[in-house]
Design an enzyme around this catalytic site. Structure first.
Site, mmCIF file in Angstrom:
data_model
loop_
_atom_site.group_PDB
_atom_site.id
_atom_site.type_symbol
_atom_site.label_atom_id
_atom_site.label_comp_id
_atom_site.label_asym_id
_atom_site.label_seq_id
_atom_site.Cartn_x
_atom_site.Cartn_y
_atom_site.Cartn_z
ATOM 1 N N ASP A 160 -0.884 -2.360 -4.011
ATOM 2 C CA ASP A 160 -1.331 -3.516 -2.898
ATOM 3 C C ASP A 160 -2.967 -3.986 -3.614
ATOM 4 O OD1 ASP A 160 -2.212 -5.305 -1.025
ATOM 5 O OD2 ASP A 160 -1.697 -3.803 0.647
HETATM 6 C C1 NOJ Z 1 -3.481 -6.973 0.959
HETATM 7 C C2 NOJ Z 1 -2.399 -6.848 1.885
HETATM 8 O O1 NOJ Z 1 -2.170 -5.586 2.372
HETATM 9 C C3 NOJ Z 1 -1.001 -7.336 1.195
HETATM 10 O O2 NOJ Z 1 -0.122 -7.315 2.314
HETATM 11 C C4 NOJ Z 1 -1.256 -8.547 0.722
HETATM 12 O O3 NOJ Z 1 0.104 -8.983 0.204
HETATM 13 C C5 NOJ Z 1 -2.234 -8.575 -0.416
HETATM 14 N N1 NOJ Z 1 -3.508 -8.209 0.346
HETATM 15 C C6 NOJ Z 1 -2.302 -9.801 -1.033
HETATM 16 O O4 NOJ Z 1 -2.739 -10.629 -0.456
#
Ligand code: NOJ
Length: 763
Positions: A299
């Protein structure tokens, strides 16, 4: 930084990038192995790649301005651009638009030594230009085909804008409505969540990932993110093995079985280990037990965050731990690009680990057809035609209508007759064209949702409107934050006066779309701002209230349940919101949604969910010593699976029989379902089981099947569910699926309180 400054900065950055891209195009041919069979191509490439280039494939950069997390220092545009040219980037996120994508793709394809095309990722969560209901709302439809079609539409629109990879579906089970991201998932139940996850993967990826209108999907966030303590986003997660295996992991497994291309790990620690550095989750379970052959992306910044978690000493240590544990691609930590080479040279990371990661990533690029045509998703004509296509509005409307849940309908207050006189509409969200788009709305244009007022207008309904309270918009760095006024009640008088003069009041209250979602945890689940007060003041002069609740999560509606006539849960329904709501209010659509999450009576009951264990003191007994509250009932306000209709349904005649001992048909459960009302309607018939005695205690009820049944007034149908042996099995605390013979109970009904029951002893 205000919005104007950030737009100027972002535009300047884009300009700089495009300038650099345009000034330095060279006609370097794409280096491709001659042998065209997919496997050979990847293996040949691997042999040709330097270590830097391999690590490059494992690196993902954010584009320029649509940051979806805190931007780390040290990665300016020039640095990133140099890395693109050097083949040190495998994927980007938040770059979209056929032209932008083409230009960036050209840099790597034409200028980097091996010309390996980039993946372009984006959070395509619920629609793209045409916005579907938020995922929690869609889940309330229980309509897997409609959910699949919604994801299909999103893939068609996003792929026409250069995107070939989405960070969806989110399949985190959650029992805690304080957590803002419940809006992004399938709710609290592992069975329903698994079915929905699978439908979304199928919708995004279609049957042929190399088609120009399908995109790679990502099951996220492995694992446990939905169990963050006290519902606070990014918080610690501590769950027992039984919950992990039986509740949290099954939807991920369902997505893997459906062929999901990638899995995203999660920000949280799980029992002390950050998921990003968790060998057990990523290598043992995902790659090992489940045979996952896609890749794992971290993530945003989650590799670096292992330092804050107290699990890694520095970024190098974090990079080593993450890659060894099975995180194949680094999203925005700059950990792999800066530290992995040295780690491999010093023997801290084996080259086989790197090769495995690269192979997994290249395989998805191959499946997407990017090696055959890196510009497959960059077709200006498709981009012009498909986003916002009128057929997509029909798809969005269809699922929006099916996502609405009727929670209360005293005296058949709804549906309203088209000749109803004296309608007042009150509430700040009734005229709002922005909130229904939710908080994941990349690709859409602000203010493009149909408001409730517009929905009523479209059906020629006469009404008078008073806002009662205002929305307040606050600009932050990149994101817009909207609140509902917390102090100003100057609009109340006019609203109350209007209510006094009206026959019926439609009050549209709830959370703004930006009050749920990532980073938007809440401790109170009431109507934010002055809205509850507004509701009570209006009620004091006219109790004939139809309450339309817009929210990204279950709210505590206890006062409303006790005081208003009708309650309609409408979530955030996307582009077609107002039309769908008007259709339900006026009876053009008979509501058929069912809650995918339990609605609590009070916040103190959270976590609250239907598939709970019984406890040793289930009570009630005539003494204080049983499992209960002294100031609140244990029961939810509305249970999981609940939802009313403008007609009524009756279940009877349940029968359970043991079949031949084959996996497919182990037990059959049948019942009769009758439409006992005066209107045609659709019921979500639900099957629950209970395993009464087990080596690991089983929940009081577990959903194991559901069917959408359409019935005319007075019509009866026989419904039948077939359960396999696996459906009656559970994961023991070693993660092994086991069946234990004994007595089972089977329940059929319209929600998780179903009490039509039959038992069977199964050997
Ligand atoms: C953080 C989020 O937790 C995740 O779900 C998302 O895909 C990413 N940012 C990218 O934006």
């Amino acid at each position: 930084m205000n919005k104007l400054n950030s737009i100027i900065l972002a535009s300047a950055t884009i300009f700089l990038w495009l300038l650099m891209i345009n000034c330095s195009k060279k006609n370097v041919p794409l280096t491709m192995p001659e042998d065209n069979t997919p496997k050979d191509r990847i293996e040949k490439l691997l042999q040709e790649m330097t270590l830097d280039e391999k690590i490059g494939q494992m690196t993902q950069y954010n584009g320029f301005w649509d940051a979806t997390g805190p931007v780390p220092s040290g990665g300016d545009s020039k640095w990133k651009y140099d890395h693109l040219r050097a083949g040190k980037v495998g994927a980007v996120l938040n770059v979209s638009g056929a032209e932008n994508v083409r230009k960036m793709q050209e840099v790597v394809v034409k200028e980097s030594r091996l010309g390996i095309p980039l993946l372009f990722g984006l959070d395509v969560i619920h629609g793209h230009k045409t916005v579907s209901p938020i995922p929690l709302a869609e889940s309330a439809s229980w309509d897997l085909e409609a959910i699949k079609q919604s994801a299909r539409m999103a893939a068609i629109e996003a792929s026409a804008r250069g995107i070939n990879w989405t960070f969806a579906p989110m399949v985190d089970i959650s029992r805690d409505a304080r957590w803002g991201r419940v809006m992004e998932g399938g709710g609290e139940d592992p069975y329903l969540g698994s079915q929905i996850g699978k439908a979304r993967v199928q919708g995004f990826q279609g049957t042929d990932l190399s088609a120009h209108n399908t995109i790679a999907a990502t099951a996220k966030h492995l694992a446990g993110y939905g169990f963050s303590e006290s519902g606070r986003d990014y918080n610690t997660v501590d769950v027992g093995t039984s919950t992990l295996y039986n509740v949290i992991l099954p939807p991920f497994k369902a997505c893997v079985d459906a062929g999901v291309s990638s899995v995203m790990n999660s920000f949280n620690t799980l029992n002390g280990v950050p998921a990003t550095g968790d060998h057990f989750l990523q290598r043992d379970i995902l790659n090992g037990r489940w045979n996952f052959n896609g890749f794992v992306v971290s993530d945003w910044g989650s590799i670096k965050e292992m330092i804050d978690h107290g699990h890694a000493a520095d970024v190098e240590d974090a990079a080593i731990k993450a890659v060894n544990a099975g995180s194949n691609m680094d999203m925005e930590s700059y950990a792999y690009v800066n530290h992995l080479k040295k780690a491999v040279e010093e023997g801290k990371v084996k080259i086989e680990i790197i090769d495995d990661a690269v192979r997994r990533i290249l395989r998805i690029k191959e499946k997407l057809g990017l090696f055959d045509d890196p510009y497959r998703y960059c077709d200006a004509a498709r981009e012009k035609e498909l986003p916002n296509h009128k057929d997509h509005h029909a798809t969005a409307l269809d699922i929006a209508r099916k996502s609405i849940v009727l929670l209360k309908n005293e005296d058949n207050t709804l549906p309203l007759s088209t000749s109803q006189k004296g309608i007042a509409v009150i509430g700040p969200l009734a005229s709002d064209k922005n909130s229904p788009l939710g908080s994941w709305r990349f690709g859409s244009d602000d203010g493009t949702a149909i408001s409730v007022l517009e929905g009523l207008d479209a059906q020629n309904i006469a009404y008078q409107y008073e806002k009662g309270a205002e929305l307040i918009t606050k600009e932050t760095n990149f994101l817009e934050e909207v609140r509902i006024n917390e102090t100003d009640k100057s609009g109340f008088d006019a609203a109350v006066q209007l209510a006094k003069e009206s026959e019926v009041v439609i009050m549209v209250l709830g959370e703004h779309g930006f009050q749920s979602g990532e980073g938007r945890s809440r401790t109170k689940l009431d109507f934010p701002g002055v809205q509850q007060d507004l509701l009570e003041q209006v009620h004091a002069v006219n109790p004939n209230i139809i309450l339309v609740v817009m929210s990204g999560r279950p709210l505590v509606l206890t006062w409303a349940e006790e005081n208003v006539k009708a309650i309609v849960q409408t979530w955030q329904l996307g582009t077609q919101s107002g039309n769908a709501i008007a259709d339900v209010l006026l009876g053009n659509q008979n509501p058929c949604g069912k809650l995918p999450m339990t609605f609590p009576r009070s916040v103190g009951q959270i976590p609250i969910y239907y598939n709970t264990l019984k406890t040793g003191r289930p009570g009630p007994i005539d003494l204080v010593f049983w499992s209960h509250y002294i100031d609140e009932s244990n029961a939810p306000l509305y249970p999981f699976g609940y939802g009313l209709s403008y007609t009524t349904f009756k279940y009877s005649n349940i029968k359970v029989s043991k079949q031949a001992d084959t996996d497919a048909g182990f037990v059959k459960v049948s019942a009769t379902l009758q439409n006992t009302g005066k209107k045609a309607g659709r019921e979500v018939a639900q099957l629950y089981i209970r395993d009464l005695v087990a080596s690991v205690a089983r929940p009081v009820k577990e959903l194991k099947g559901f069917q959408l049944v359409e019935l005319d007034a007075n019509e009866s149908k026989s419904i039948e569910f077939t359960l396999s042996k696996d459906d009656l099995s559970f994961f023991d605390n070693d993660g092994k699926l086991i069946f234990e013979s004994g007595k089972f109970e089977f329940f059929v009904g319209g929600d998780s309180n179903a009490d039509l029951k039959e038992s069977l002893e199964i050997e």
